[in-house]
Design an enzyme around this catalytic site. Structure first.
Site, PDB file in Angstrom:
ATOM      1  N   SER A   4      14.595  13.929  87.442  1.00 36.36           N
ATOM      2  CA  SER A   4      15.125  14.990  86.605  1.00 36.36           C
ATOM      3  C   SER A   4      16.622  14.759  86.334  1.00 36.36           C
ATOM      4  CB  SER A   4      14.851  16.357  87.244  1.00 36.36           C
ATOM      5  OG  SER A   4      15.014  17.391  86.310  1.00 36.36           O
ATOM      6  N   ASP A  27      11.052  11.293  85.238  1.00 33.71           N
ATOM      7  CA  ASP A  27      11.086  12.507  84.413  1.00 33.71           C
ATOM      8  C   ASP A  27      12.527  12.942  84.150  1.00 33.71           C
ATOM      9  OD1 ASP A  27       9.146  13.773  82.997  1.00 33.71           O
ATOM     10  OD2 ASP A  27       8.602  15.207  84.557  1.00 33.71           O
ATOM     11  N   HIS A  82       6.049  17.934  86.071  1.00 29.77           N
ATOM     12  CA  HIS A  82       7.403  17.569  86.501  1.00 29.77           C
ATOM     13  C   HIS A  82       7.505  17.436  88.025  1.00 29.77           C
ATOM     14  CE1 HIS A  82      11.663  17.019  85.830  1.00 29.77           C
ATOM     15  NE2 HIS A  82      11.981  18.072  86.574  1.00 29.77           N
TER      16      HIS A  82
END
Length: 131
Positions: A4, A27, A82
């Protein structure tokens, strides 16, 4: 390697630290990196995306970055979410994980296996590691 915000931080580290030879972005949240910096990413990046997190704009940024380096790769793991690339999917039961959106249709162990194999193959190629 990061997930992330940590994923885009790994990409930024390639520009800031000459010792880093490549990055794996799980991600990656692409928006914190300023658009003017994309042409400056000189080294290969492996983007491993979940099926439901990335937006078309985010994918476009990854593609822009990959157009500058033919060794940069983008893959998407179908059936993942996610949190599939974190340990959160393993901390709660299957039902609670589904309710919280922490688990996709792909078994988290399979997702972890795909992520690990892809990252390891990429790192072996770019870090000249023995197989």
């Amino acid at each position: 390697m990061g997930h992330s915000f940590g994923g885009i931080t790994a990409v930024l580290a390639l520009m800031k630290e000459p010792k880093f030879r490549c990055a794996v972005a799980l991600d990656a949240w692409m928006f914190p990196l300023e658009n003017v910096l994309y042409p400056e990413v000189p080294k290969p990046v492996l983007f491993i995306n979940s099926e439901n997190f990335q937006t078309p704009e985010s994918i476009a940024k990854m593609k822009r970055l990959s157009s500058r380096n033919s060794q940069t790769k983008i893959i998407t793991i179908l059936g993942s979410v996610h949190q599939s690339q974190t340990d959160f999917a393993f901390l709660t039961g299957k039902l609670i994980s589904r309710i919280l959106g922490a688990r996709g249709s792909l078994d988290p162990y399979k997702c972890l296996d795909i992520t690990s194999r892809a990252a390891l193959a990429f790192l072996q190629r770019h870090l000249s590691m023995a197989r």
